[in-house]
Scaffold this active site. Structure first.
Site, PDB file in Angstrom:
ATOM      1  N   ARG A  51      35.371  42.358  33.950  1.00 33.58           N
ATOM      2  CA  ARG A  51      35.739  42.767  35.299  1.00 33.58           C
ATOM      3  C   ARG A  51      36.113  41.597  36.208  1.00 33.58           C
ATOM      4  O   ARG A  51      37.136  41.630  36.880  1.00 33.58           O
ATOM      5  CB  ARG A  51      34.554  43.459  36.000  1.00 33.58           C
ATOM      6  CG  ARG A  51      34.573  44.931  35.990  1.00 33.58           C
ATOM      7  CD  ARG A  51      33.155  45.401  36.102  1.00 33.58           C
ATOM      8  NE  ARG A  51      32.386  44.757  35.055  1.00 33.58           N
ATOM      9  CZ  ARG A  51      32.342  45.211  33.794  1.00 33.58           C
ATOM     10  NH1 ARG A  51      32.944  46.307  33.497  1.00 33.58           N
ATOM     11  NH2 ARG A  51      31.668  44.567  32.864  1.00 33.58           N
ATOM     12  N   THR A  52      35.261  40.599  36.251  1.00 29.93           N
ATOM     13  CA  THR A  52      35.458  39.576  37.278  1.00 29.93           C
ATOM     14  C   THR A  52      36.767  38.821  37.045  1.00 29.93           C
ATOM     15  O   THR A  52      37.583  38.682  37.958  1.00 29.93           O
ATOM     16  CB  THR A  52      34.248  38.622  37.317  1.00 29.93           C
ATOM     17  OG1 THR A  52      33.075  39.416  37.476  1.00 29.93           O
ATOM     18  CG2 THR A  52      34.351  37.650  38.472  1.00 29.93           C
ATOM     19  N   ARG A  61      33.698  30.646  36.704  1.00 26.10           N
ATOM     20  CA  ARG A  61      32.404  31.145  36.205  1.00 26.10           C
ATOM     21  C   ARG A  61      31.856  30.117  35.231  1.00 26.10           C
ATOM     22  O   ARG A  61      32.595  29.605  34.385  1.00 26.10           O
ATOM     23  CB  ARG A  61      32.578  32.490  35.521  1.00 26.10           C
ATOM     24  CG  ARG A  61      31.325  32.930  34.795  1.00 26.10           C
ATOM     25  CD  ARG A  61      31.390  34.349  34.339  1.00 26.10           C
ATOM     26  NE  ARG A  61      31.285  35.266  35.473  1.00 26.10           N
ATOM     27  CZ  ARG A  61      31.123  36.576  35.349  1.00 26.10           C
ATOM     28  NH1 ARG A  61      31.037  37.111  34.159  1.00 26.10           N
ATOM     29  NH2 ARG A  61      31.030  37.347  36.409  1.00 26.10           N
ATOM     30  N   LYS A  99      35.846  18.722  24.563  1.00 25.83           N
ATOM     31  CA  LYS A  99      36.067  17.292  24.307  1.00 25.83           C
ATOM     32  C   LYS A  99      35.183  16.434  25.202  1.00 25.83           C
ATOM     33  O   LYS A  99      35.286  15.208  25.196  1.00 25.83           O
ATOM     34  CB  LYS A  99      37.528  16.927  24.603  1.00 25.83           C
ATOM     35  CG  LYS A  99      38.536  17.679  23.771  1.00 25.83           C
ATOM     36  CD  LYS A  99      39.938  17.210  24.174  1.00 25.83           C
ATOM     37  CE  LYS A  99      41.015  18.072  23.565  1.00 25.83           C
ATOM     38  NZ  LYS A  99      42.326  17.797  24.199  1.00 25.83           N
ATOM     39  N   HIS A 122      26.479  35.101  42.812  1.00 26.68           N
ATOM     40  CA  HIS A 122      27.739  35.776  42.457  1.00 26.68           C
ATOM     41  C   HIS A 122      28.282  36.386  43.759  1.00 26.68           C
ATOM     42  O   HIS A 122      28.262  37.601  43.941  1.00 26.68           O
ATOM     43  CB  HIS A 122      27.457  36.844  41.394  1.00 26.68           C
ATOM     44  CG  HIS A 122      28.668  37.379  40.696  1.00 26.68           C
ATOM     45  ND1 HIS A 122      29.960  37.149  41.126  1.00 26.68           N
ATOM     46  CD2 HIS A 122      28.772  38.158  39.589  1.00 26.68           C
ATOM     47  CE1 HIS A 122      30.797  37.757  40.302  1.00 26.68           C
ATOM     48  NE2 HIS A 122      30.102  38.370  39.370  1.00 26.68           N
TER      49      HIS A 122
END
Ligand code: NCD
Length: 315
Positions: free
Chosen positions: A51-52, A101, A80, A129
Site C-alpha cells: 500500500r504505502t 521506508r 555494497k 509512520h
C-alpha cells in the site's frame, strides 16, 4: 525546506490543512491532475510494502508527476555498503521529493539531514509512520465527524506497531480523548510513548488484555497485526500471533457507529466475514491513502491548491 519524519513535524493547523486538502481532492480528483507536472518522486523502500509504496507512486501519477525508486534493500547500493546519508544526497540529484521506508528507527531522519529535497518517513522500524496517521485521522473524522472526545481502542501489537505510536501522538492533541490499549503483556505500548506522549497530555488511558469486555465502550477500534518481522525469535511470534481475532460474533458487542480501522496488511486479526459490515473502515483507509498522499506531496513541494489558490505550508 520541510520534511515529514514524525507526526509533530506538522503543527495542529498544518495537519488540519492537509486533511482539508485531501478532502477537497477526494471530491474532485481531476482538478489536481496536473498540479505536479514534471515533478519526480523517489520511493526508497528498504523494507517490504504494498500500500504505502504504491499509493505514493499512484498519488504522484495522479498529480501529473513521475516516479522512480527501489523496493528492497537488495536492489540498492545498500548491499555494497552505501550509507543512507550518501543515498539521500545522490537521489536529491534525480528527484524532487523522497518517500523512504527503512527497518532502522531514525533512518529517514538521517536522510532528511543530508537530502536537498523533502523527505517523507514512510515507516521507520517500530517507531513512526506519520503519513498513515494522516490517513487514520481523515478516516476517523469522516466516520465520527470529530477528532476529540473519543474513546479509541488500540488492539494487537502495540509495542512494535508504528502506526499506533504515530496516531496516539496526534490524538493526544485533541481534548477529551481516552485510549484503551488492548494487548498481551509482552506487546504493551512502549514506555517512551507513555512517558513522552501520554503523561504530558490531557488524554487518559488504560492498559487491558481482554478485547470482548472493552468493545462496547469504544467510539473507534484500531486493530493491528502482530509484527512478525520485529520479533527476535519465532517462538514468541507463534505464541502471540492470533491472540485477538475480530469476528462477526464480537462485532455484535461494538456500537452501531463504531468504525473498525486497520492499517493493513491483516493476517488473522480481522475475519473476512466482517468486510461487508458498514463499520469496516480499512478499505476506506486505503482509498483515503491516495488522497492524503496527493495532499502531502503537494504540501511538501509547496504547490498551491488549484481550486482555492492556497498553500498548506507558509514557512
Ligand atoms: C503498516 C506499516 O507498515 O507499519 N502498514 C501500512 O503501511 N499500511 C502496518 C503493518 O505493517 O502492520
Amino acid at each position: 525546506m520541510r520534511h515529514l519524519i514524525e507526526p509533530a513535524d506538522f503543527s495542529d493547523a498544518e495537519t488540519l490543512a492537509v486533511l482539508n486538502l485531501a478532502d477537497r481532492i477526494s471530491v474532485n480528483p481531476s482538478a489536481y491532475a496536473h498540479v505536479a507536472d514534471g515533478k519526480v518522486l523517489a520511493t526508497l523502500f528498504y523494507e517490504p510494502s504494498t500500500r504505502t509504496r504504491l499509493s505514493f507512486e499512484s498519488a504522484t501519477l495522479h498529480l501529473g508527476g513521475r516516479t522512480l525508486g527501489f523496493s528492497g534493500a537488495e536492489q540498492s547500493s545498500a548491499t555494497k555498503g552505501e550509507t543512507v546519508a550518501d543515498t539521500a544526497r545522490v537521489v536529491s540529484c534525480y528527484a524532487d521529493i523522497i518517500a523512504m521506508r527503512h527497518p532502522k528507527e531514525g533512518a529517514p531522519l538521517l536522510a532528511s539531514r543530508y537530502a536537498a529535497i523533502p523527505v517523507i518517513n514512510a515507516g521507520d522500524g517500530g517507531h513512526n509512520h506519520p503519513s498513515q496517521t494522516l490517513i487514520d485521522l481523515m478516516t476517523i473524522r469522516q466516520r465520527k465527524g470529530r477528532l476529540d472526545h473519543l474513546t479509541v481502542g488500540f488492539c494487537g501489537d502495540l509495542k512494535f506497531g508504528r502506526t499506533v505510536h504515530s496516531l496516539v501522538n496526534r490524538l493526544v492533541r485533541y481534548p477529551g480523548n481516552h485510549f484503551c490499549f488492548i494487548s498481551p503483556e509482552e506487546l504493551r505500548v512502549p514506555g517512551y510513548v507513555i512517558e513522552d506522549t501520554l503523561v504530558p497530555s490531557s488524554a487518559t488511558f488504560e492498559e487491558v488484555t481482554n478485547l470482548e469486555e472493552n468493545l462496547p465502550k469504544l467510539d473507534v477500534l484500531y486493530m493491528t497485526r502482530v509484527q512478525k518481522e520485529r520479533f527476535f525469535n519465532e517462538e514468541d511470534y507463534l505464541r502471540l500471533k492470533g491472540i485477538y481475532t475480530l469476528d462477526a460474533e464480537k462485532m455484535k458487542l461494538l456500537q452501531p457507529d463504531t468504525p473498525v480501522l486497520h492499517p493493513l496488511p491483516r493476517v488473522d486479526e480481522i475475519a473476512m466475514e466482517i468486510d461487508q459490515d458498514p463499520r469496516a473502515a480499512y478499505f476506506t483507509q486505503v482509498q483515503n491513502g491516495l488522497y492524503i498522499r496527493m495532499a502531502l506531496i503537494m504540501t511538501l513541494l509547496g504547490l498551491a491548491d488549484p481550486v482555492t489558490g492556497e498553500k498548506v505550508l507558509t514557512c
